[in-house]
Design a protein around this motif. Structure first.
Motif, PDB file in Angstrom:
ATOM      1  N   THR A 254      33.493  38.919  35.960  1.00  0.00           N
ATOM      2  CA  THR A 254      34.350  39.076  34.792  1.00  0.00           C
ATOM      3  C   THR A 254      35.636  38.292  35.055  1.00  0.00           C
ATOM      4  O   THR A 254      35.932  37.909  36.197  1.00  0.00           O
ATOM      5  CB  THR A 254      34.690  40.546  34.546  1.00  0.00           C
ATOM      6  OG1 THR A 254      35.449  41.037  35.667  1.00  0.00           O
ATOM      7  CG2 THR A 254      33.426  41.386  34.388  1.00  0.00           C
ATOM      8  N   GLU A 255      36.426  38.082  34.020  1.00  0.00           N
ATOM      9  CA  GLU A 255      37.700  37.367  34.201  1.00  0.00           C
ATOM     10  C   GLU A 255      38.603  38.134  35.159  1.00  0.00           C
ATOM     11  O   GLU A 255      39.262  37.536  36.019  1.00  0.00           O
ATOM     12  CB  GLU A 255      38.389  37.179  32.852  1.00  0.00           C
ATOM     13  CG  GLU A 255      39.670  36.365  32.951  1.00  0.00           C
ATOM     14  CD  GLU A 255      40.246  36.009  31.605  1.00  0.00           C
ATOM     15  OE1 GLU A 255      41.462  36.177  31.418  1.00  0.00           O
ATOM     16  OE2 GLU A 255      39.467  35.581  30.723  1.00  0.00           O
ATOM     17  N   LYS A 256      38.625  39.451  35.035  1.00  0.00           N
ATOM     18  CA  LYS A 256      39.462  40.269  35.914  1.00  0.00           C
ATOM     19  C   LYS A 256      39.015  40.145  37.367  1.00  0.00           C
ATOM     20  O   LYS A 256      39.848  40.015  38.282  1.00  0.00           O
ATOM     21  CB  LYS A 256      39.412  41.724  35.476  1.00  0.00           C
ATOM     22  CG  LYS A 256      40.279  42.653  36.315  1.00  0.00           C
ATOM     23  CD  LYS A 256      40.197  44.094  35.818  1.00  0.00           C
ATOM     24  CE  LYS A 256      41.054  45.016  36.694  1.00  0.00           C
ATOM     25  NZ  LYS A 256      40.968  46.432  36.232  1.00  0.00           N
ATOM     26  N   GLU A 257      37.693  40.170  37.609  1.00  0.00           N
ATOM     27  CA  GLU A 257      37.179  40.051  38.977  1.00  0.00           C
ATOM     28  C   GLU A 257      37.531  38.681  39.577  1.00  0.00           C
ATOM     29  O   GLU A 257      37.916  38.593  40.745  1.00  0.00           O
ATOM     30  CB  GLU A 257      35.664  40.250  38.983  1.00  0.00           C
ATOM     31  CG  GLU A 257      35.239  41.691  38.732  1.00  0.00           C
ATOM     32  CD  GLU A 257      33.746  41.835  38.500  1.00  0.00           C
ATOM     33  OE1 GLU A 257      33.218  42.945  38.699  1.00  0.00           O
ATOM     34  OE2 GLU A 257      33.096  40.834  38.100  1.00  0.00           O
ATOM     35  N   LYS A 259      40.027  36.701  38.768  1.00  0.00           N
ATOM     36  CA  LYS A 259      41.466  36.682  39.060  1.00  0.00           C
ATOM     37  C   LYS A 259      41.757  37.408  40.370  1.00  0.00           C
ATOM     38  O   LYS A 259      42.552  36.935  41.198  1.00  0.00           O
ATOM     39  CB  LYS A 259      42.239  37.347  37.924  1.00  0.00           C
ATOM     40  CG  LYS A 259      42.335  36.528  36.657  1.00  0.00           C
ATOM     41  CD  LYS A 259      43.134  37.295  35.614  1.00  0.00           C
ATOM     42  CE  LYS A 259      43.307  36.490  34.341  1.00  0.00           C
ATOM     43  NZ  LYS A 259      44.082  37.236  33.325  1.00  0.00           N
ATOM     44  N   THR A 260      41.140  38.545  40.549  1.00  0.00           N
ATOM     45  CA  THR A 260      41.351  39.315  41.778  1.00  0.00           C
ATOM     46  C   THR A 260      40.957  38.499  43.004  1.00  0.00           C
ATOM     47  O   THR A 260      41.684  38.445  43.998  1.00  0.00           O
ATOM     48  CB  THR A 260      40.541  40.622  41.737  1.00  0.00           C
ATOM     49  OG1 THR A 260      40.972  41.409  40.628  1.00  0.00           O
ATOM     50  CG2 THR A 260      40.703  41.423  43.025  1.00  0.00           C
ATOM     51  N   GLU A 449      48.052  37.912  35.231  1.00  0.00           N
ATOM     52  CA  GLU A 449      47.721  39.332  35.234  1.00  0.00           C
ATOM     53  C   GLU A 449      47.150  39.820  36.554  1.00  0.00           C
ATOM     54  O   GLU A 449      46.808  40.991  36.685  1.00  0.00           O
ATOM     55  CB  GLU A 449      46.732  39.639  34.112  1.00  0.00           C
ATOM     56  CG  GLU A 449      47.282  39.305  32.737  1.00  0.00           C
ATOM     57  CD  GLU A 449      46.219  39.510  31.661  1.00  0.00           C
ATOM     58  OE1 GLU A 449      45.175  40.096  31.974  1.00  0.00           O
ATOM     59  OE2 GLU A 449      46.434  39.059  30.529  1.00  0.00           O
ATOM     60  N   ALA A 450      47.006  38.941  37.530  1.00  0.00           N
ATOM     61  CA  ALA A 450      46.415  39.357  38.817  1.00  0.00           C
ATOM     62  C   ALA A 450      47.363  40.275  39.560  1.00  0.00           C
ATOM     63  O   ALA A 450      48.557  40.055  39.607  1.00  0.00           O
ATOM     64  CB  ALA A 450      46.091  38.143  39.655  1.00  0.00           C
ATOM     65  N   GLN A 451      46.829  41.343  40.150  1.00  0.00           N
ATOM     66  CA  GLN A 451      47.645  42.290  40.893  1.00  0.00           C
ATOM     67  C   GLN A 451      47.488  42.032  42.380  1.00  0.00           C
ATOM     68  O   GLN A 451      46.407  41.761  42.874  1.00  0.00           O
ATOM     69  CB  GLN A 451      47.203  43.723  40.592  1.00  0.00           C
ATOM     70  CG  GLN A 451      47.426  44.121  39.131  1.00  0.00           C
ATOM     71  CD  GLN A 451      46.983  45.545  38.885  1.00  0.00           C
ATOM     72  OE1 GLN A 451      46.402  46.182  39.763  1.00  0.00           O
ATOM     73  NE2 GLN A 451      47.264  46.045  37.698  1.00  0.00           N
TER      74      GLN A 451
END
Length: 454
Positions: A254-257, A259-260, A449-451
């Motif tokens: 996913t985009e979130k994964e 980025k992480t 948005e990456a943490q």
């Protein structure tokens, strides 16, 4: 020089008078075992080039396997080993005479074999007779098969493991090569393969079918290719009950994964020397659709003219020129600077015995540390892994409305010529401009948005 050639039909053959001899250089590491000799010589006891070639093919496999065992430090009885080699040669000669219907020659070969068996001691005679009968352990020709098919290291190791699994079952059941009939194969399918996950079962069947096809073609087991005991043994999917989760397959990040994985702080407890190779390889795969092995084993000379010039791979379609995405130019410049043409782009993996396996384990530890994981009940593997970057590229290219055929050319997918005559047969593939447009249509997500994780 007459009678000798390093290539073609007379490879490894030496004509002495009216008799052909087998001639193969002995590796330096094995010469003590062969009384300091530098050349392995064996009379093939024939003046017929066709029979000599058949014997040569059998003997080469057996002698190279002997070299490997000697190198590994295995204690081998020379008398017994040579008896088995002569038995394999005799078997090849018998098969050749049967095919040629030369019954006089067959009679002479059988009589000579009986005389030889009578003069051998107990263990040597047993191995001689077993070799003539083709009575070997199931995995006896495994390494010769794996060498012949020339698959990628990861796939080779996978095939070796699957066939070794069958070998262990045969050992328990006291079955050897001549015992593997269609009935015996069917028992193994019922007891071992049917309960497997469908994808694993398919790989298992492919490995066994391929190994037996090789054994039949090389004359190690009797019969024709269509007599392969593994043909038609598969259990079709529509005969299997559908369970919850059966539709869950490995997927893109996913985009979130992504980025992480790209922008998080490097996990504590992991070797910081691995950080650059992990992030670089991930970026290259995500912006090119290249497979892990293709990324990791590139030579510097294969990165030129703004393309990754892939020369080898999983399939024939794997050989291709993939345009280098503009966002990868810094990585390419850094990894090619000051290196020779044959140097690896990922030089830190060049000395690893199995670069793909080593890197794959590092990457999996990395993503698990960052909690990028998707393990479902009943599934052995996570639904995300390094290959998810390749899947992500394909998905993004499709979302960018790139033609399906162009995407296939970029990522090296095989065109189904039977289903698509127009694009599978009558075209030469996408143009360089089309492929570059496809690659540049894909962009990595930004880091906003990456943490951070520690």
């Amino acid at each position: 020089m007459a009678g000798k050639s390093s290539k073609g039909a007379r490879r490894l053959l030496d004509l002495r008078g009216q008799t052909w001899w087998f001639r193969l250089a002995i590796p330096e590491a094995c010469r003590d075992y062969f009384s300091k000799k530098t050349m392995y010589l064996e009379s093939l006891q024939t003046g017929d080039i066709k029979i000599a070639m058949a014997k040569r093919d059998v003997l080469e496999t057996e002698v190279r396997k002997l070299f490997a065992r000697v190198k590994a430090g295995e204690v081998i009885s020379s008398a017994e080993e040579r008896a088995e080699l002569r038995g394999a040669l005799t078997r090849a000669a018998i098969q050749e005479a049967q095919q040629e219907r030369d019954y006089d020659a067959l009679h002479d070969i059988v009589n000579a074999a009986e005389v030889e068996a009578d003069r051998l001691r107990e263990k040597a005679r047993e191995r001689f007779e077993r070799a003539i009968a083709g009575d070997h352990p199931v995995d006896h020709f495994l390494e010769a098969y794996l060498t012949a098919i020339k698959l990628a290291p990861k796939t080779t190791n996978e095939r070796r493991g699957l066939i070794n699994k069958f070998t262990r079952w045969c050992t328990v059941e006291k079955l050897r090569l001549p015992d593997i009939t269609r009935k015996a194969a069917g028992r193994y399918v019922t007891e071992i393969i049917e309960p497997m996950d469908r994808s694993t079962a398919k790989k298992h069947m492919t490995a066994l079918r391929g190994y037996w096809e090789y054994l039949i073609k090389r004359g190690h087991v009797t019969g024709k290719v269509e007599d392969n005991p593994w043909l038609g043994q598969e259990v079709s999917n529509n005969r299997r009950r559908v369970e919850r989760g059966d539709g869950e397959t490995e997927r893109p990040f996913t985009e979130k994964e992504l980025k992480t994985l790209l922008y998080s702080d490097y996990p504590e407890g992991m070797d910081v020397d691995h950080q650059q190779q992990i992030v670089d390889a991930l970026r290259i795969s995500a912006l090119s659709g290249m497979r892990m092995a293709e990324v990791l084993t590139l030579w510097v000379e294969e990165v030129h003219d703004d393309v990754f010039d892939i020369q080898q791979g999983k399939t024939r379609s794997a050989a291709r020129k993939v345009p280098i995405h503009p966002d990868l130019k810094e990585i390419v410049a850094r990894r090619t600077e000051g290196k020779g043409p044959k140097s690896w782009l990922f030089h830190e993996l060049a000395e690893e015995r199995d670069p793909g396996d080593t890197f794959g384990k590092r990457f999996n530890r990395y993503r698990k540390h960052l909690e990028v994981d998707d393990v479902r009940p009943g599934k052995r593997r996570s639904l995300v892994n390094f290959h998810s970057a390749r899947r992500w590229f394909i998905t993004q290219a499709r979302h960018a409305e790139q033609p399906r055929e162009t995407i296939k050319d970029v990522v090296g997918h095989v065109a189904d010529k039977k289903k698509d005559i127009t694009f599978g047969v009558y075209t030469q593939g996408a143009s360089r401009e089309q492929m570059r447009g496809c690659v540049e249509a894909v962009n990595l997500p930004t880091a906003v948005e990456a943490q951070s994780r520690r």
